[in-house]
Scaffold this active site. Structure first.
Site, PDB file in Angstrom:
ATOM      1  N   ALA A   1       0.820  -1.209   0.000  1.00 50.73           N
ATOM      2  CA  ALA A   1       0.000   0.000   0.000  1.00 50.73           C
ATOM      3  C   ALA A   1       0.859   1.267   0.000  1.00 50.73           C
ATOM      4  O   ALA A   1       0.461   2.289  -0.549  1.00 50.73           O
ATOM      5  CB  ALA A   1      -0.944   0.002   1.197  1.00 50.73           C
ATOM      6  N   THR A   2       2.041   1.202   0.600  1.00 48.34           N
ATOM      7  CA  THR A   2       2.928   2.372   0.584  1.00 48.34           C
ATOM      8  C   THR A   2       3.245   2.779  -0.849  1.00 48.34           C
ATOM      9  O   THR A   2       3.102   3.950  -1.231  1.00 48.34           O
ATOM     10  CB  THR A   2       4.244   2.060   1.333  1.00 48.34           C
ATOM     11  OG1 THR A   2       3.937   1.745   2.692  1.00 48.34           O
ATOM     12  CG2 THR A   2       5.199   3.239   1.286  1.00 48.34           C
TER      13      THR A   2
ATOM     14  N   CYS B   1       4.569   2.347  12.554  1.00 50.32           N
ATOM     15  CA  CYS B   1       5.518   3.321  11.990  1.00 50.32           C
ATOM     16  C   CYS B   1       5.738   4.477  12.957  1.00 50.32           C
ATOM     17  O   CYS B   1       6.838   4.980  13.103  1.00 50.32           O
ATOM     18  CB  CYS B   1       5.018   3.867  10.661  1.00 50.32           C
ATOM     19  SG  CYS B   1       3.983   2.729   9.762  1.00 50.32           S
TER      20      CYS B   1
END
Ligand SMILES: *Cc1c(COP(=O)(O)O)cnc(C)c1O
Length: 381
Positions: A70-71, A323
């Site tokens: 997805a990044t 994150c």
């Protein structure tokens, strides 16, 4: 033994997914771009998986572009649309509660001369339509708002936001990494133009995801990488067949188990919430009215966040996102909901998965309760 309640960071690979991936590796699948028989056989495997992924989100297979996750899909959507036009007169809108993979791209685009507006979140964790309306400009090219927030689980009114954007001629991207396999999704009827997907949040392997590219965005999107022309030229590189097969299988399993999975997640998070919200000083972050079934975020007042997390022994949970933890700062998502640093730090995100049991939830609830009550006793009042 640790109770794993951090599925929003990564789910264990479903054993059935691992099995088909191992078969692919053992078979030695060829390069699906090759025109010989082995290549065509690998291509058939890729296309079957692509169709499974598309079916789970109501899309056409040809609209699914494989990425590393997805990044990368977020990067491709934002850079791919915003860099395709000259910097002057480029306007992007993002919400303040987006994943770093969207916010950091927005920050980079600002450095490149692009205008960016940041839409706040309300206290309930919802991005209000009125704030989106106020942020849209005549030169807005794209708006990015996530479908399910990865910290609070709040489901955004992406349909309403997309309708508003469409009436103002702006394209819409949604990061649906936490939605896939957790809530029912029909991307075309949601009215968005691009959507980011990831396999490792829903029983698939890490390292594979996709960008869904709808008909309005397709002619406007430019690639970030150049090479062999794979994936309609939008994402070149040899396709990782075993990864793709795993992603397809995870989507097939999610579609088959859609209602049972959701009911299971709901029962687990409900049991955990009932237990912990009965304690004094415990609050839910984000509205329960619109929340993905696998996520629960709670604040524990009157205790130090670091001490609380350190005493949750035998429990794998997270503060903000994984994150955010790496950066060692309080969650900007919870701050955007109006929590102060202390409350944001004394918050815990619980996220369940297919393998989580009610027994594990009972153990987890006890661990948290004992840790919290002990810290409250020690705390100066
Ligand atoms: C996990 C996550 C991502 C990043 O996905 P990767 O596949 O790990 O790159 C992006 N957005 C959201 C909302 C996520 O939860």
């Amino acid at each position: 033994m640790t109770v794993y309640l951090d599925h929003a960071a990564s789910t264990p690979v479903d054993p059935r997914v691992a099995a088909v991936m191992a078969e692919s590796l053992a078979r030695g699948d060829a390069n699906p771009s090759a025109t010989h028989g082995a290549g065509r056989a690998a291509r058939a495997q890729v296309e079957t998986a692509r169709a499974e992924i598309a079916a789970l989100v109501g899309a056409q297979p040809g609209e699914i572009i494989f990425t590393s996750g997805a990044t990368e899909a977020d990067n491709l959507a934002l850079f791919g649309l915003m860099r395709a036009v000259p910097a002057r007169g480029r306007h992007l809108v993002v919400s303040r509660i987006e994943h770093r993979a969207v916010l950091d791209v927005a920050g980079r685009l600002e450095v490149e001369g692009c205008a960016v507006s940041y839409v706040p979140s309300g206290r309930e964790g919802l991005v209000p339509l009125s704030a989106v309306d106020a942020a849209l400009r005549a030169d807005t090219r794209l708006l990015s708002v996530m479908l399910v927030n990865n910290e609070t689980g709040v489901i955004q009114d992406v349909g309403g936001i997309a309708a508003l954007c469409r009436s103002r001629d702006a394209l819409v991207h949604t990061d649906a990494a936490q939605a896939l396999g957790h809530i029912r999704m029909d991307l075309p009827s949601l009215g968005v133009d691009l959507a980011s997907l990831s396999a490792h949040k829903m029983g698939g392997p890490p390292g594979i995801g996709a960008l869904w590219v709808g008909a309005r965005a397709a002619p406007l999107l430019e690639p970030m990488l150049y090479g062999g022309g794979q994936e309609r030229g939008l994402r070149p590189g040899t396709l990782p067949v075993h990864q793709i097969i795993g992603f397809g299988e995870a989507c097939r399993l999610a579609r088959l188990a859609e209602s049972t999975d959701a009911a299971h997640y709901q029962a687990l998070t409900h049991a955990l919430a009932s237990h912990l919200l009965a304690l004094p000083g415990v609050r839910r972050n984000g509205t329960a009215q619109a929340c993905a079934p696998h996520l629960l975020n709670l604040s524990f007042s009157g205790v130090d966040g670091e001490a609380l997390h350190a005493s949750l022994i035998g429990l794998a949970v997270s503060g903000g996102s994984a994150c955010g933890a790496a950066r060692g700062e309080p969650s900007y998502v919870l701050r955007a909901l109006g929590l102060d640093d202390t409350a944001a730090e004394a918050s815990v995100r619980f996220s369940v998965g297919r393998q989580t049991t009610l027994k594990e939830i009972e153990i987890a609830a006890k661990i948290v309760e004992n840790a919290y009550l002990r810290l409250l006793e020690l705390a100066p009042s």
